[in-house]
Every structure is written in C-alpha cells, then in structure tokens.
Design an enzyme around this catalytic site. Sequence first.
Site, PDB file in Angstrom:
ATOM      1  N   CYS A   4       7.886   3.259   6.680  1.00  0.00           N
ATOM      2  CA  CYS A   4       7.353   2.166   5.846  1.00  0.00           C
ATOM      3  C   CYS A   4       7.185   0.914   6.710  1.00  0.00           C
ATOM      4  CB  CYS A   4       8.292   1.885   4.677  1.00  0.00           C
ATOM      5  SG  CYS A   4       7.834   0.406   3.752  1.00  0.00           S
ATOM      6  N   HIS A  46      13.987  -1.249   0.486  1.00  0.00           N
ATOM      7  CA  HIS A  46      12.746  -0.571   0.104  1.00  0.00           C
ATOM      8  C   HIS A  46      12.696  -0.360  -1.406  1.00  0.00           C
ATOM      9  CE1 HIS A  46       9.134   1.852   0.601  1.00  0.00           C
ATOM     10  NE2 HIS A  46       9.624   2.591  -0.378  1.00  0.00           N
ATOM     11  N   ASN A  86       0.116  -6.717  -6.580  1.00  0.00           N
ATOM     12  CA  ASN A  86      -0.659  -5.512  -6.877  1.00  0.00           C
ATOM     13  C   ASN A  86       0.329  -4.368  -7.084  1.00  0.00           C
ATOM     14  OD1 ASN A  86      -3.134  -6.872  -6.518  1.00  0.00           O
ATOM     15  ND2 ASN A  86      -3.051  -6.554  -4.311  1.00  0.00           N
ATOM     16  N   GLY A  92      -4.885  -1.817  -6.525  1.00  0.00           N
ATOM     17  CA  GLY A  92      -5.123  -2.409  -5.206  1.00  0.00           C
ATOM     18  C   GLY A  92      -3.925  -2.450  -4.291  1.00  0.00           C
ATOM     19  N   HIS A  97       5.415  -0.784  -0.513  1.00  0.00           N
ATOM     20  CA  HIS A  97       6.708  -1.480  -0.455  1.00  0.00           C
ATOM     21  C   HIS A  97       6.441  -2.790  -1.175  1.00  0.00           C
ATOM     22  CE1 HIS A  97      10.443  -2.870   1.979  1.00  0.00           C
ATOM     23  NE2 HIS A  97      10.073  -3.916   1.230  1.00  0.00           N
ATOM     24  N   HIS A  99       5.624  -6.172  -2.537  1.00  0.00           N
ATOM     25  CA  HIS A  99       5.352  -7.443  -1.867  1.00  0.00           C
ATOM     26  C   HIS A  99       4.599  -8.349  -2.824  1.00  0.00           C
ATOM     27  CE1 HIS A  99       2.062  -4.643  -1.020  1.00  0.00           C
ATOM     28  NE2 HIS A  99       1.250  -5.686  -1.046  1.00  0.00           N
ATOM     29  N   HIS A 101       2.100 -11.559  -2.953  1.00  0.00           N
ATOM     30  CA  HIS A 101       1.209 -12.443  -2.201  1.00  0.00           C
ATOM     31  C   HIS A 101       1.407 -13.869  -2.702  1.00  0.00           C
ATOM     32  CE1 HIS A 101      -1.537  -9.157  -0.655  1.00  0.00           C
ATOM     33  NE2 HIS A 101      -1.025  -8.528  -1.694  1.00  0.00           N
TER      34      HIS A 101
HETATM   35  P1  AMP Z   1      -1.736  -4.919  -1.009  1.00  0.00           P
HETATM   36  O1  AMP Z   1      -3.197  -4.619  -1.035  1.00  0.00           O
HETATM   37  O2  AMP Z   1      -1.261  -5.737  -2.166  1.00  0.00           O
HETATM   38  O3  AMP Z   1      -0.888  -3.677  -0.767  1.00  0.00           O
HETATM   39  O4  AMP Z   1      -1.554  -5.874   0.245  1.00  0.00           O
HETATM   40  C1  AMP Z   1      -1.135  -5.447   1.499  1.00  0.00           C
HETATM   41  C2  AMP Z   1      -1.293  -6.641   2.395  1.00  0.00           C
HETATM   42  O5  AMP Z   1      -0.526  -6.409   3.569  1.00  0.00           O
HETATM   43  C3  AMP Z   1      -2.726  -6.899   2.855  1.00  0.00           C
HETATM   44  O6  AMP Z   1      -3.132  -8.213   2.445  1.00  0.00           O
HETATM   45  C4  AMP Z   1      -2.655  -6.764   4.372  1.00  0.00           C
HETATM   46  O7  AMP Z   1      -3.483  -7.697   5.034  1.00  0.00           O
HETATM   47  C5  AMP Z   1      -1.185  -7.013   4.645  1.00  0.00           C
HETATM   48  N1  AMP Z   1      -0.651  -6.394   5.854  1.00  0.00           N
HETATM   49  C6  AMP Z   1      -0.743  -5.099   6.210  1.00  0.00           C
HETATM   50  N2  AMP Z   1      -0.087  -4.887   7.376  1.00  0.00           N
HETATM   51  C7  AMP Z   1       0.441  -6.078   7.737  1.00  0.00           C
HETATM   52  C8  AMP Z   1       1.232  -6.520   8.847  1.00  0.00           C
HETATM   53  N3  AMP Z   1       1.615  -5.677   9.814  1.00  0.00           N
HETATM   54  N4  AMP Z   1       1.591  -7.816   8.913  1.00  0.00           N
HETATM   55  C9  AMP Z   1       1.201  -8.686   7.944  1.00  0.00           C
HETATM   56  N5  AMP Z   1       0.472  -8.330   6.863  1.00  0.00           N
HETATM   57  C10 AMP Z   1       0.089  -7.055   6.772  1.00  0.00           C
HETATM   58 ZN    ZN Z   2       9.727  -0.084   2.709  1.00  0.00          ZN
END
Ligand code: AMP
Ligand code: ZN
Length: 112
Positions: A4, A46, A86, A92, A97, A99, A101
Amino acid sequence: MDDCIFCQIGSGKIPAEVVYQDETVMAFKDIHPKAPVHVLVIPKKHIASAADITKADLPIAAHILEVANIVAEKEGIPGAYKLVINTGPSAGQVVMHLHMHLLGGKRITAVV
Ligand code: AMP
Ligand code: ZN
C-alpha cells in the site's frame, strides 16, 4: 500493508512532502495538485476507505478533521478549504487507503 503506497508514505519508506504528522496521522502534498493548496490527510494505520472506518477508528477519524485545521493554518488558508473523501472506485477512489483531500487557495468549484 507492504503493497500500500500510503502505508509506505505513512511509515516514511516512500518520501513525500510532509506538512504535518503525529503518532496516528500524516498530511502530505498531493503529487498532482488540483488547487494551489492540495494536501492529503491519512491515518498511519491502514484503513481501506471511509466505508471501512470502525467504531474503534472514530478517534482517528475525528483527529483527521482536527489535522485539516492545523494544515490549513500552516498553508495560509485558515478556515477556508474544501474537504473531499472519495469512497470506493466508482466514486473515484484510486488509492485504497483512506485519505482526505484538503483543497484551497482559490475558489474551489470542481470536486477531485
Ligand atoms: P483518490 O482519487 O481520492 O484515490 O486520490 C488519490 C490521490 O493520491 C490523487 O490525487 C493522487 O495525485 C495522489 N497521489 C498518488 N500517489 C501519490 C504520492 N506518491 N504522493 C502524493 N500524492 C499521491
Ligand atoms: Zn495502507
């Protein structure tokens, strides 16, 4: 979870532009920013998605909101940000994992 990417960022194995971290939560800049300020706030533990938050996780979930305020202050947009979680691929979610925004720095109309 070894495979992950956000677990690996949370544990420091993969570098990120960390804005804030403590024992349970980390905030780092999104690699493809969609606003002048675009930070992701994650639990270090996680949890696959918001739909997988258990009662035991509620203190962490609440703390993620508290950290959003801390991050917004640090990034110069106190009290002025959009939060998006999301949940599930059809909504989306790409990284499985949890997160959140945090977007700001201009008038945000689109969702991520
Ligand atoms: P989601 O579409 O809500 O799953 O958003 C995933 C987000 O993670 C996207 O906006 C990506 O640009 C961001 N992302 C993916 N890999 C990384 C990384 N290594 N460092 C920072 N952001 C990341
Ligand atoms: Zn994770």
